[in-house]
Design a protein around this motif. Structure first.
Motif, mmCIF file in Angstrom:
data_model
loop_
_atom_site.group_PDB
_atom_site.id
_atom_site.type_symbol
_atom_site.label_atom_id
_atom_site.label_comp_id
_atom_site.label_asym_id
_atom_site.label_seq_id
_atom_site.Cartn_x
_atom_site.Cartn_y
_atom_site.Cartn_z
ATOM 1 N N GLN A 118 29.294 21.323 46.412
ATOM 2 C CA GLN A 118 30.366 21.937 45.637
ATOM 3 C C GLN A 118 29.779 22.971 44.679
ATOM 4 O OE1 GLN A 118 33.896 21.273 45.802
ATOM 5 N NE2 GLN A 118 33.122 20.461 47.734
ATOM 6 N N PRO A 119 30.442 24.098 44.483
ATOM 7 C CA PRO A 119 29.945 25.121 43.552
ATOM 8 C C PRO A 119 29.808 24.587 42.128
ATOM 9 C CG PRO A 119 31.688 26.001 44.955
ATOM 10 C CD PRO A 119 31.672 24.530 45.173
ATOM 11 N N ASN A 120 28.754 25.007 41.447
ATOM 12 C CA ASN A 120 28.552 24.645 40.036
ATOM 13 C C ASN A 120 28.597 25.905 39.177
ATOM 14 O OD1 ASN A 120 26.164 25.698 41.024
ATOM 15 N ND2 ASN A 120 24.849 24.339 39.834
ATOM 16 N N TYR A 121 29.486 26.814 39.523
ATOM 17 C CA TYR A 121 29.674 28.084 38.830
ATOM 18 C C TYR A 121 31.152 28.421 38.897
ATOM 19 C CZ TYR A 121 28.959 28.936 43.792
ATOM 20 O OH TYR A 121 29.009 28.832 45.162
ATOM 21 N N ASP A 122 31.582 29.370 38.089
ATOM 22 C CA ASP A 122 32.987 29.771 38.080
ATOM 23 C C ASP A 122 33.330 30.528 39.358
ATOM 24 O OD1 ASP A 122 33.373 28.636 35.610
ATOM 25 O OD2 ASP A 122 33.113 30.513 34.500
ATOM 26 N N PHE A 123 34.477 30.198 39.936
ATOM 27 C CA PHE A 123 34.908 30.909 41.141
ATOM 28 C C PHE A 123 36.425 30.851 41.275
ATOM 29 C CE2 PHE A 123 34.506 26.510 42.402
ATOM 30 C CZ PHE A 123 35.533 26.300 43.315
ATOM 31 N N GLY A 124 36.960 31.851 41.953
ATOM 32 C CA GLY A 124 38.374 31.894 42.279
ATOM 33 C C GLY A 124 38.558 31.970 43.776
ATOM 34 N N VAL A 125 39.739 31.580 44.242
ATOM 35 C CA VAL A 125 40.025 31.527 45.675
ATOM 36 C C VAL A 125 41.314 32.292 45.973
ATOM 37 C CG1 VAL A 125 40.659 30.028 47.617
ATOM 38 C CG2 VAL A 125 38.859 29.315 46.019
ATOM 39 N N ILE A 126 41.256 33.146 47.001
ATOM 40 C CA ILE A 126 42.438 33.850 47.493
ATOM 41 C C ILE A 126 42.710 33.364 48.915
ATOM 42 C CG2 ILE A 126 43.446 36.080 48.116
ATOM 43 C CD1 ILE A 126 41.679 37.366 45.987
ATOM 44 N N ALA A 127 43.952 32.961 49.188
ATOM 45 C CA ALA A 127 44.332 32.464 50.512
ATOM 46 C C ALA A 127 45.516 33.257 51.048
ATOM 47 C CB ALA A 127 44.685 30.985 50.442
ATOM 48 N N GLY A 128 45.494 33.531 52.345
ATOM 49 C CA GLY A 128 46.598 34.227 52.987
ATOM 50 C C GLY A 128 47.597 33.255 53.593
ATOM 51 N N THR A 129 48.854 33.709 53.722
ATOM 52 C CA THR A 129 49.902 32.841 54.265
ATOM 53 C C THR A 129 50.645 33.461 55.446
ATOM 54 O OG1 THR A 129 51.523 33.694 52.668
ATOM 55 C CG2 THR A 129 50.271 31.734 52.035
ATOM 56 N N ALA A 130 50.217 34.636 55.912
ATOM 57 C CA ALA A 130 50.860 35.287 57.056
ATOM 58 C C ALA A 130 50.025 35.018 58.316
ATOM 59 C CB ALA A 130 50.991 36.790 56.813
ATOM 60 N N SER A 131 50.584 34.273 59.247
ATOM 61 C CA SER A 131 49.828 33.842 60.415
ATOM 62 C C SER A 131 50.003 34.792 61.589
ATOM 63 C CB SER A 131 50.252 32.433 60.828
ATOM 64 O OG SER A 131 49.424 31.926 61.850
ATOM 65 N N PHE B 270 43.506 30.429 41.522
ATOM 66 C CA PHE B 270 43.889 30.385 42.935
ATOM 67 C C PHE B 270 45.075 31.314 43.148
ATOM 68 C CE2 PHE B 270 44.209 28.674 47.098
ATOM 69 C CZ PHE B 270 45.553 28.464 47.381
ATOM 70 N N ALA B 271 45.022 32.137 44.206
ATOM 71 C CA ALA B 271 46.107 33.076 44.484
ATOM 72 C C ALA B 271 46.517 33.011 45.943
ATOM 73 C CB ALA B 271 45.676 34.500 44.137
ATOM 74 N N LEU B 272 47.818 32.960 46.175
ATOM 75 C CA LEU B 272 48.378 33.041 47.520
ATOM 76 C C LEU B 272 48.924 34.442 47.746
ATOM 77 C CD1 LEU B 272 50.412 29.701 47.759
ATOM 78 C CD2 LEU B 272 48.299 30.263 48.975
ATOM 79 N N THR C 83 40.629 35.728 35.829
ATOM 80 C CA THR C 83 41.920 35.251 36.318
ATOM 81 C C THR C 83 42.509 36.263 37.283
ATOM 82 O OG1 THR C 83 44.171 34.617 35.697
ATOM 83 C CG2 THR C 83 43.098 36.282 34.345
ATOM 84 N N PHE C 84 43.386 35.788 38.179
ATOM 85 C CA PHE C 84 44.083 36.685 39.102
ATOM 86 C C PHE C 84 45.364 37.215 38.470
ATOM 87 C CE2 PHE C 84 41.893 33.883 42.351
ATOM 88 C CZ PHE C 84 40.991 34.847 42.751
ATOM 89 N N ALA C 85 45.384 37.331 37.178
ATOM 90 C CA ALA C 85 46.502 37.891 36.420
ATOM 91 C C ALA C 85 47.757 37.047 36.593
ATOM 92 C CB ALA C 85 46.725 39.344 36.837
ATOM 93 N N SER C 86 48.782 37.563 37.304
ATOM 94 C CA SER C 86 50.061 36.872 37.385
ATOM 95 C C SER C 86 50.010 35.620 38.246
ATOM 96 C CB SER C 86 51.138 37.822 37.941
ATOM 97 O OG SER C 86 50.790 38.247 39.241
ATOM 98 N N HIS C 87 48.935 35.470 39.027
ATOM 99 C CA HIS C 87 48.786 34.288 39.855
ATOM 100 C C HIS C 87 48.055 33.211 39.059
ATOM 101 C CE1 HIS C 87 49.989 36.361 43.578
ATOM 102 N NE2 HIS C 87 49.490 37.394 42.952
ATOM 103 N N SER C 88 48.387 31.980 39.317
ATOM 104 C CA SER C 88 47.743 30.893 38.574
ATOM 105 C C SER C 88 47.650 29.641 39.416
ATOM 106 C CB SER C 88 48.542 30.589 37.309
ATOM 107 O OG SER C 88 49.760 29.941 37.649
ATOM 108 N N LEU C 89 46.962 28.650 38.899
ATOM 109 C CA LEU C 89 46.787 27.398 39.600
ATOM 110 C C LEU C 89 48.107 26.659 39.811
ATOM 111 C CD1 LEU C 89 43.550 26.156 37.857
ATOM 112 C CD2 LEU C 89 43.764 26.719 40.264
ATOM 113 N N LYS C 90 49.169 27.080 39.128
ATOM 114 C CA LYS C 90 50.461 26.437 39.320
ATOM 115 C C LYS C 90 50.956 26.649 40.739
ATOM 116 C CE LYS C 90 52.325 28.607 35.868
ATOM 117 N NZ LYS C 90 53.333 29.063 34.890
#
Length: 263
Positions: free
Chosen positions: A184-197, A226-228, A254-261
């Motif tokens: 598992q990463p031990n540093y700060d990171f963000g994740v972007i995921a796509g939803t169009a298949s 995290f951003a979708l 941060t991904f601005a308007s995107h959040s972990l919510k």
């Protein structure tokens, strides 16, 4: 199942880039006014050229950009990782050797698309000195199969995946696969995921996905944000909106308007 695999394989080659020959290993380094560098790493079957749109947009925002090129198709996993390590270190050496970028504000950020994110995880896991240094910046994983790919699982049931080589074979969701063996990463990171298949791959997933990687597979414990995005896997690497999210994260954490919510 075999005949279905034969039909779907050309599409897999097209969206992953495996139908195109990989270029020679060349690192592209573009200097700019800032002393922050972004190292960008492409995915399976691609080359540094495939990250051209992203790299140019990030450079326009004032960052130094170094795009790593490394072989992935018909390669052993060890060779893929050894080659990528050499090129990452060449990028780092470029920053260190630039006399105009010698201030204490130097930062190195990493952005990986798909397999490129796993390459980053592997590299940083074996280079704790960089991770724990003042130079360590932010990390962004874009469409990275952190838990493996269901599409790789499907093609692994026949001989077809083996034609792409060990690196491609290593991307399954099995417990002993490459992504699932990484720490598992031990540093700060963000994740972007796509939803169009991709329509032809819809039947290979039971959950939202970008055509090659499920949303859940991109997630990792400890992610800072995290951003979708409504984009297909291949589109993620060349979409201006995705690149804007990356720049936002690198500059603000941060991904601005995107959040972990949105999880």
């Amino acid at each position: 199942m075999k005949w279905i695999s034969v039909i779907l394989l050309p599409l897999l080659l097209s969206v992953s880039g495996c139908s195109k020959p990989e270029s020679e290993q060349v690192v592209t380094f573009n200097s700019s006014a800032t002393d922050e560098q972004v190292i960008i790493i492409h995915g399976l079957g691609r080359s540094s050229w495939s990250m051209k749109t992203m790299s140019e947009l990030i450079e326009e925002r004032g960052y130094q950009v170094c795009v790593v090129d490394y072989p992935t198709i018909r390669q052993s996993l060890d060779h893929t990782l050894d080659s990528s390590t050499q090129e990452i270190e060449r990028c780092l050496a470029k920053l260190a050797s630039n006399p105009e970028q010698s201030t204490n504000r130097q930062k190195v950020h990493f952005v990986g698309h798909s397999l490129g994110g796993l390459v980053i995880r592997s590299y940083l896991a074996s280079h704790p000195r960089l991770v724990n240094s003042d130079k360590m910046g932010e990390v962004v994983f874009v469409g990275t199969p952190n838990q493996g790919s269901d599409v790789a699982d499907f093609f692994a049931r026949s001989w077809l995946l083996s034609t792409l080589g060990e690196t491609a074979e290593s991307l399954t969701t099995h417990n002993d696969s490459f992504p699932n063996q990484l720490p598992q990463p031990n540093y700060d990171f963000g994740v972007i995921a796509g939803t169009a298949s991709y329509p032809l791959f819809n039947g290979l997933f039971d959950e939202p996905n970008d055509g090659l990687v499920s949303v859940n597979s991109t997630k990792l414990t400890g992610m800072k944000d995290f951003a979708l995005v409504d984009r297909k896997h291949d589109r993620l690497r060349r979409d201006p909106h995705v690149t804007e999210l990356i720049v936002n994260y690198i500059s603000t954490g941060t991904f601005a308007s995107h959040s972990l919510k949105e999880m």
